[in-house]
Design an enzyme around this catalytic site. Sequence first.
Site, PDB file in Angstrom:
ATOM      1  N   GLY A   9       4.341   5.384   0.119  1.00 24.18           N
ATOM      2  CA  GLY A   9       2.953   4.990  -0.121  1.00 24.18           C
ATOM      3  C   GLY A   9       2.009   6.083   0.345  1.00 24.18           C
ATOM      4  N   LEU A  13      -3.573   4.716   4.572  1.00 27.75           N
ATOM      5  CA  LEU A  13      -2.835   4.558   5.826  1.00 27.75           C
ATOM      6  C   LEU A  13      -1.542   5.365   5.838  1.00 27.75           C
ATOM      7  CD1 LEU A  13      -3.258   0.830   6.955  1.00 27.75           C
ATOM      8  CD2 LEU A  13      -4.307   2.877   7.907  1.00 27.75           C
ATOM      9  N   GLY A  14      -0.856   5.448   4.706  1.00 27.57           N
ATOM     10  CA  GLY A  14       0.372   6.240   4.642  1.00 27.57           C
ATOM     11  C   GLY A  14       0.120   7.705   4.948  1.00 27.57           C
ATOM     12  N   ARG A  37       4.027  12.959 -10.145  1.00 26.99           N
ATOM     13  CA  ARG A  37       3.238  12.878  -8.908  1.00 26.99           C
ATOM     14  C   ARG A  37       3.703  13.926  -7.903  1.00 26.99           C
ATOM     15  NH1 ARG A  37      -1.528  12.010  -7.774  1.00 26.99           N
ATOM     16  NH2 ARG A  37      -2.101  10.646  -6.079  1.00 26.99           N
ATOM     17  N   ALA A 131      -9.428   4.085   7.291  1.00 23.28           N
ATOM     18  CA  ALA A 131      -9.278   5.386   6.632  1.00 23.28           C
ATOM     19  C   ALA A 131      -9.544   5.203   5.144  1.00 23.28           C
ATOM     20  CB  ALA A 131      -7.873   5.944   6.852  1.00 23.28           C
ATOM     21  N   ARG A 133      -9.497   7.661   1.228  1.00 26.62           N
ATOM     22  CA  ARG A 133      -9.242   8.946   0.569  1.00 26.62           C
ATOM     23  C   ARG A 133     -10.517   9.421  -0.121  1.00 26.62           C
ATOM     24  NH1 ARG A 133      -4.291   8.012  -3.258  1.00 26.62           N
ATOM     25  NH2 ARG A 133      -5.384   6.071  -3.572  1.00 26.62           N
ATOM     26  N   LYS A 184      -4.907 -12.121  11.532  1.00 29.47           N
ATOM     27  CA  LYS A 184      -5.535 -11.162  10.615  1.00 29.47           C
ATOM     28  C   LYS A 184      -5.663 -11.753   9.213  1.00 29.47           C
ATOM     29  CE  LYS A 184      -5.593  -6.388   9.082  1.00 29.47           C
ATOM     30  NZ  LYS A 184      -4.836  -5.152   8.850  1.00 29.47           N
ATOM     31  N   ASN A 192     -13.168 -11.193   3.261  1.00 28.07           N
ATOM     32  CA  ASN A 192     -12.990 -10.385   2.043  1.00 28.07           C
ATOM     33  C   ASN A 192     -13.396 -11.077   0.746  1.00 28.07           C
ATOM     34  OD1 ASN A 192     -11.920  -8.727   4.006  1.00 28.07           O
ATOM     35  ND2 ASN A 192     -10.095  -8.175   2.851  1.00 28.07           N
ATOM     36  N   GLU A 264      -5.108  -8.017  -3.427  1.00 28.06           N
ATOM     37  CA  GLU A 264      -3.973  -8.650  -2.745  1.00 28.06           C
ATOM     38  C   GLU A 264      -4.233 -10.139  -2.527  1.00 28.06           C
ATOM     39  OE1 GLU A 264      -1.957  -5.223  -0.068  1.00 28.06           O
ATOM     40  OE2 GLU A 264      -4.085  -5.539   0.363  1.00 28.06           O
TER      41      GLU A 264
END
Length: 305
Positions: A9, A13-14, A37, A131, A133, A184, A192, A264
Amino acid sequence: MSTTWHILGAGSLGTLWATRLARAGVPVRLILRDQARLASYASGEGLTLVEQGIARTYRVTGETPDSPEPIHRLLVACKAYDAPGAVAQLQHRLGPDAELILLQNGLGSQDAVAAQLPQARCIFASSTEGAFRDGDWRVVFAGHGYTWLGDAARPTAPLWLEDLQAAAIPHEWSTDILTRLWRKLALNCAINPLTVLYQCRNGGLQAHQCEVATLCAELTELLEWCGQPAAALDLHGEVQRVIQATAANYSSMYQDVANARRTEISYLLGYACQAAARHRRVLPHLQQVQARLVELLVARRLPRD
């Protein structure tokens, strides 16, 4: 020599974990989806971590799922809905002593992966690190947080936590990891979906306090029915604190919908509603929020699960 960390992944986070482990001199390999990729990744200089405005690039080796090297330690950092299928592609490479660290949102995918791999040790993780990207192969460390890890079946902490210490990844071994994951889940269910329905940052929910309180009351009941009373303690108070502390942030589900990505929902609201059904209980407001969210996803031509 440390055991190699394979990271599945290449999301925020990965790549955040990969760059910090590489920075500490811990061997890391990044598993990418396919040859195309991998070629894209190989054409650059590696993974870039932006921390406090300073960018540094680390040469992390990339590979595809069909690489021949055995895997002994695997960080599964993909989305909850991708985790079981992605791990299945690697099953033939997992050594008899393989350990998997499952870093997924919500609940449901962790049990699915563990059921696929009865011989492996599956360690559940819950993270509050932030985090995002801002480009291909670049990750911005946006918010210092914490990662809790635990194994309900085997409470003994693994020796490789030393790697996380060396990599300055704040963490704690938890003997009650399921309580943390349920807590969580409830926090995410209370925040969310409403940010998506009201198209707002987390702080915008301060204008919908009555609805937030109603959701929290139902989620508190659910946690108690599911044998998680510790996860239910002062849920509404913590939800209010999170909304205030992250007022300027957009939730992960908001960002998924805004970027036309699958959410999700099945591992958050869906899991909660299914848990209530198993206990033959009704949570009308939670179910109504789920129905409204599904309607919005269908209207946006996004997957409803």
